[in-house]
Every structure is written in structure tokens, then in C-alpha cells.
Design an enzyme around this catalytic site. Structure first.
Site, PDB file in Angstrom:
ATOM      1  N   ASP A 260      -4.831  -8.141  -4.855  1.00 12.88           N
ATOM      2  CA  ASP A 260      -5.022  -9.283  -3.967  1.00 12.88           C
ATOM      3  C   ASP A 260      -5.264 -10.569  -4.738  1.00 12.88           C
ATOM      4  OD1 ASP A 260      -4.711  -8.484  -1.254  1.00 12.88           O
ATOM      5  OD2 ASP A 260      -6.427  -7.175  -1.545  1.00 12.88           O
TER       6      ASP A 260
ATOM      7  N   CYS B 124      -9.854  -2.566 -10.522  1.00 15.85           N
ATOM      8  CA  CYS B 124      -9.273  -1.421  -9.817  1.00 15.85           C
ATOM      9  C   CYS B 124      -7.904  -1.754  -9.222  1.00 15.85           C
ATOM     10  CB  CYS B 124     -10.222  -0.886  -8.752  1.00 15.85           C
ATOM     11  SG  CYS B 124     -10.630  -2.098  -7.504  1.00 15.85           S
TER      12      CYS B 124
ATOM     13  N   GLU C 192     -11.495 -10.463  -5.436  1.00 14.44           N
ATOM     14  CA  GLU C 192     -10.047 -10.438  -5.206  1.00 14.44           C
ATOM     15  C   GLU C 192      -9.567 -11.681  -4.466  1.00 14.44           C
ATOM     16  OE1 GLU C 192      -9.159  -6.820  -3.069  1.00 14.44           O
ATOM     17  OE2 GLU C 192     -10.864  -7.051  -1.742  1.00 14.44           O
TER      18      GLU C 192
ATOM     19  N   HIS D 152       0.809  -1.224   0.000  1.00 14.55           N
ATOM     20  CA  HIS D 152       0.000   0.000   0.000  1.00 14.55           C
ATOM     21  C   HIS D 152       0.838   1.268   0.000  1.00 14.55           C
ATOM     22  CE1 HIS D 152      -3.334  -2.784   0.570  1.00 14.55           C
ATOM     23  NE2 HIS D 152      -3.920  -1.897  -0.212  1.00 14.55           N
TER      24      HIS D 152
END
Ligand code: PEP
Ligand code: MG
Length: 586
Positions: free
Chosen positions: A457, A505, A433, A193
Site C-alpha cells: 500500500d 510485510c 502503509e 490480493h
């Protein structure tokens, strides 16, 4: 990652594109050695200490409240005990007295005073007392960290490249006030992240360099090429000139792309692929409009509220979402429910053996329905502009979708009974995901209005490769045949329900090389970091949909990752030699 021949050119993972030249700042994440240096102003040191104690108290009170709420009163006791230590008049009084008399820095005085306590406990016969030593260590480190944090931030100069062992999302944001020019880390992966945030903020980053913090020194001059994963330390004059010219060329290319800002992402043969932006921080909203996104395809709500001490109230959330909806109108905003856990901090002090396989996303939310209800009510109330959609992360079973829908229903009934204004027709979605959701895409998608594929993921769970681990980063492959086939399966299955809108996304959508394939697989929309939009738009506008369909079917035949990658490169080189040059040549 392999190092190249030249001693001062190091290669790592290209985590956020862009080229920059600036001085290095080494950000040490190790527990710093406390030294016993003298200070000039004991009053200021005592004030620093008091602020650090207050900050520690706030942090602990937050941890305590959530722990009691979720794990029960007993589990909260250790934090109550830590808070009591902060209030101990004898201990704290002694520390202040010593700072005033001995004029040593406050970290040193805290360290030595707490260590005295720990020594007494270590001599105790009772196991309970021995166990408390670790609690004392924890609170001691918290206070020292809070005294320190204040200092290193204010000491920093601006326009630096931060060199660190690893970075958390919070660290990444912290350096913004210093106009950070780039990030280099020893560890971390492309979809950690912190890397995603760097991309959102348009700050170049290279991660997974292994020994960056030992080979780079403070104030070294660094050329950071985030597009190719290269770091050049103290370059010679010729190299500097070469890179300065490249920076000027890239700026001109960027200016050129800006002309497409108000154009839609439509292929040469008329297929419209909605190009949306991911929002990680409220501060980056202006990038979204500047870069010409057609809405926000993912709001990572856990990140936009991450500076807050507790989960925000319904009113605070309503106001924040409403503002986003208003600013984006008439385009759509897809708000994702809090996705805590994994490498994003869990609001409880809980050490999980496998956080990515643990209490994460919708699992955590359904176990804490109060939290989910507050967020759902806020989203419904904010949706009065009717352009808000709501989706949940980390879905792995049908039961979770039904439970989520029933909570939405319950919130709608409550708001109706309370006479509060809200939007009745909100569109609901799920993220796909987790492999189980990919397999069940048809049935899961039939329950909602849209699905958004989270490849960050999905790839890690499908290939069993940690998305943040640089040691195995070469095995985290977005073009692995099983990934490409899974995407094709999800899109086909989800779209067999007529109403389904399917988007992606994950960061794969921001990789220029992947875009023709994603378009060819039939996605309705791509949602990427705002900074990637102009480039992706240019690519989509230069494609023929019919040719991307052919490309996708060729890739679906492949058995190896390399075959697919080669296919993509060939396609790219043939169709856009000019963009290929600019994007992929060093
Ligand atoms: C993903 O997993 O692809 C995704 C978009 O979610 P996050 O990166 O926030 O886990
Ligand atoms: Mg995810």
C-alpha cells in the site's frame, strides 16, 4: 506489457514465481449468456434451483444484517425486498412448474420469469417501480450465478492453468480443490490480493496479459513461467524439453534450499534478520513450518475468515488465534485486525467511488467498534501463550492509534471484571502503509511496541499508482527513489524510540533483488509468503551486513528508479553469480 516477437510467447507481469506445464481452463467472469437447452432430469434441476435460492437468501441476509447495523434500517429495505422476492410463492412456484413441464435448464426459466416482471415494471408510470427493475436484475443474476457456480466447479478437471479476465481472492481459493497449477489473467497487478494469495499458495501466476482469454483456448497446452512473467501457448517439442529440464533443475535447487530449514537468517558478519511468514489462509499453515519461518509476521485475518457468512464470533476467533499461537510457539504471531475495504470485500453493499481511499482498515473498524472489540477480546484471550502481538492496518492519524489503544484498554478491563483469562502484556503495533504515517513514523512508533511497513500500500499511496491496475504497472516501482528514501526515513525515525522493532510485510520483502537493500536499511525483520522463505534465507546467509549498508547508502543518493535497480543487479551479480543465474535467467 509488450509482447515478444514469437507469436505464441506472451509476456505479462511476473506475479507468483514458479514454472509449470499444464492444460488451460478458461474461467469466464462475464455474465454468461443464458441458453434454453433441454435437461434430462427436472427433479435435479429443481433441487439445484432450491439450493441456489437458499444460498442467495443466506447471502442477502448477511448483507441485510450488516447494512442495518451500519447504515440504518432504511438502507436495509432494498435487501428485505429482495429476500421477499425469493419467498414469492407465485413466482417461485411458476418457475418450478415450468422446469417440470418444459424441461428447460433452470437458469433459462429463472431468466425468463424474472424478465416478465421487469417488463411489467418498465411499463409502469411510477418512477419507484422503474427503479425496482435493477433490484430484480440483481437478484435474478444472483440466483443464476448460484445455480451456475455449482456446475462449473463440478465440471472442472484437475491440474489446470486457470485463464481469466481477472481473479478475486475468493476465486483464487476456489480452484484449490482442482489442484490448480497456475493462474493467468488479463488484468491485475503484482500486489493485488489474488496475486499475493497465489504466491502464498506457491502457485505460479502471470497477470496483466491483456488478451489472455482471447488468445488462449480451453485445453491449449501452456508453459507458465511465473518467475519471468511468460506464457508459452502450445509449445513445440524442443521448447517443451527445454522447460521440462528447467523444471527438474529448479526442483533440485528447491531441495538444496530445504537444508537451510532450521538455520536462522544471519548474515556472514552476524546480523540476525528475523525471517517470518505472512499467513493468508489457515490451509497454508504447514508451509510456514516446512519452510522454516521464525514466526508469523502478518496474519491477514480478513482472509482467514473469508469463507464465513458473517464476521466470526469472539469464541470462534479466540479458538482460531489460540490454535495459531500454540502451533507457532515459542515463535511470535502478529495478528492484524480485519483489513476490509480496498480490493478486499467490504461486508456492506456499498459502492465507493475510490475504495482504496475510502472506508478501509482501521477507519472501518473504528466506525464499527463492536467488530473491533470482539476481535480485540479474542486476541487478548488467545494470547495466553504470550507469543501473540496485535496490530492495526491503514493507520493515517495519531487519533486512530490512541482510539485503538483505548479500545484495547477497555477490553482488558472488561475481561478482568468478567474473570476471564487473558494476557496482560500484549505487544501492540501499527502498519505503516500510508504516507502520513511514514512522515510521522517517530511519533506514531512511540505509541506502540512495533511497526510493520506495508509496502504494497505504501508504494501505491506514495506514487499514486493503483496496486492492482496493469495499465500503469510499470509505474508501480518498489525501487523508486522516493520509496527507498521513505523506507530509510521510517526505519530511522521509528528506531529513534529505543523499544521499537521495525519489520516489513509487503511483497517487496519477497523480491530477492530487494533483500540486500532492505537488510542494509536496518530492518529487524522481513515477513514474506512462506514459499519465498528458503530463497530469501539463502540470500541473507550469504550477505555481509557491512556491504549492504554501503549498498543502501549508494541507493539513497540515486535520483532514478533505473539507477537503483542497476545498483541492485550489479551487487547481486557480483556477490552471487550462481543464484543470479538460477533466479533471473530465462
Ligand atoms: C501491505 O500493504 O504491504 C500489506 C502487507 O497489507 P495488504 O497487502 O494486506 O494490504
Ligand atoms: Mg496493506
Amino acid at each position: 506489457m509488450k509482447e515478444t516477437e514469437n507469436f505464441n510467447i506472451k509476456s505479462g507481469i511476473a506475479a507468483a514465481p514458479g514454472l509449470t506445464i499444464a492444460r488451460a481452463y478458461i474461467f469466464s467472469k462475464e455474465k454468461e449468456v443464458v441458453n434454453d437447452s433441454f435437461i434430462v432430469d427436472p427433479d435435479e434441476a429443481i433441487r439445484d434451483l432450491e439450493e441456489a435460492l437458499e444460498k442467495s437468501r443466506k447471502e442477502l441476509e448477511k448483507v441485510l444484517a450488516v447494512t442495518i447495523d451500519i447504515l440504518g434500517k432504511n438502507r436495509g429495505e432494498i435487501f428485505e425486498a429482495q429476500i421477499m422476492i425469493l419467498d414469492d410463492p407465485f413466482l417461485i412456484g411458476n418457475i418450478k412448474k415450468r422446469i417440470a413441464e418444459e424441461k428447460r435448464n433452470p437458469e433459462f426459466t429463472v431468466d425468463t420469469e424474472f424478465s416478465k416482471y421487469q417488463k411489467i415494471m418498465a411499463r409502469s408510470e411510477q418512477p419507484y417501480m422503474k427503479e425496482r427493475i435493477l433490484d430484480i436484475e440483481d437478484i435474478k443474476n444472483r440466483i443464476i450465478k448460484n445455480i451456475r457456480k455449482k456446475k462449473w466447479v463440478s465440471r472442472l478437471s484437475n491440474d489446470i492453468i486457470v485463464i481469466s479476465e481477472f481473479l478475486t481472492p475468493a476465486d483464487t481459493v476456489l480452484f484449490l480443490k482442482n489442484n490448480v497449477q497456475g493462474y493467468v489473467t488479463n488484468s491485475g497487478g503484482l500486489t493485488s490480493h489474488a496475486a499475493i494469495l497465489a504466491r502464498s499458495l506457491n502457485i505460479p501466476a502471470v497477470v496483466g496479459l491483456h488478451n489472455a482469454t482471447t488468445i488462449i483456448k480451453n485445453d491449449d497446452l501452456i508453459i507458465l513461467d511465473g518467475s519471468h512473467g511468460q506464457v508459452i501457448i502450445n509449445p513445440d517439442q524442443n521448447t517443451l524439453e527445454k522447460y521440462n529440464k528447467k523444471i527438474t533443475r529448479l526442483q533440485a535447487y528447491g531441495e538444496d534450499l530445504k537444508k537451510l530449514r532450521d538455520e536462522p537468517a544471519i548474515t556472514l558478519d552476524g546480523r540476525h534478520v528475523k525471517l517470518m511468514a505472512n499467513l493468508d489462509l489457515n490451509e497454508e499453515f504447514h508451509f510456514i513450518t516446512e519452510n522454516g519461518a521464525e514466526g508469523i509476521g502478518l496474519v491477514r485475518t480478513e482472509q482467514i475468515f473469508q469463507g464465513d457468512d458473517t464476521f466470526p464470533s469472539e469464541e470462534v476467533q479466540t479458538a482460531a488465534y489460540r490454535k495459531l499461537a500454540e502451533m507457532t510457539y515459542p515463535n511470535r504471531v502478529i495478528i492484524r485486525a480485519f483489513d476490509v475495504g480496498g480490493d478486499k470485500m467490504l461486508p456492506v453493499d456499498l459502492k465507493e467511488p475510490n475504495p482504496f481511499l475510502g472506508w478501509r482498515g482501521i477507519r472501518f473498524l473504528l466506525d464499527n467498534p463492536g467488530l473491533l472489540k470482539t476481535q480485540t477480546r479474542a486476541v487478548l484471550r488467545a494470547a495466553v501463550f504470550s507469543n501473540i502481538s496485535f496490530m492495526i492496518p491503514m493507520v493515517s492519524s495519531f487519533r486512530e492509534i490512541i482510539a485503538f489503544k483505548s479500545i484495547v484498554n477497555e477490553c482488558e478491563n472488561e475481561l478482568r471484571n468478567e474473570g476471564k483469562e487473558f494476557y496482560e502484556g500484549i505487544k501492540l503495533g501499527i502498519m505503516i502503509e500510508v504516507p502520513s504515517a511514514a512522515v510521522m513514523a517517530k511519533e506514531f512508533a512511540a505509541e506502540v511496541n512495533f511497526v510493520s511497513i506495508g509496502t504494497n500500500d505504501l508504494i501505491q499511496y506514495l506514487l499514486a499508482v493503483d496496486r492492482g491496475n496493469d495499465i500503469i504497472s510499470d509505474q508501480y516501482q518498489e525501487f523508486h527513489p522516493s520509496v527507498v528514501r521513505s523506507l530509510a526515513h521510517i526505519i530511522k525515525e521509528a528506531k529513534s524510540n529505543e523499544q521499537s522493532f521495525v519489520s516489513i510485510c509487503g511483497e517487496m520483502a519477497a523480491d530477492p533483488l530487494a533483500v540486500p537493500l532492505l537488510v542494509g536499511l536496518g530492518l529487524d525483520s522481513l515477513s514474506v509468503s512462506a514459499s519465498a522463505i528458503p530463497n530469501i534465507k539463502k540470500i541473507i546467509r550469504s550477505l555481509k551486513y557491512s556491504e549492504t549498508i554501503e549498498l543502501a547508502s549508494k541507493c539513497l543518493e540515486c535520483k532514478r528508479e533505473k539507477e537503483i535497480r542497476d545498483e541492485m543487479r550489479r551487487f547481486f551479480m557480483e556477490k552471487f553469480p550462481d543464484i543470479y543465474e538460477e533466479l533471473f535467467s530465462t
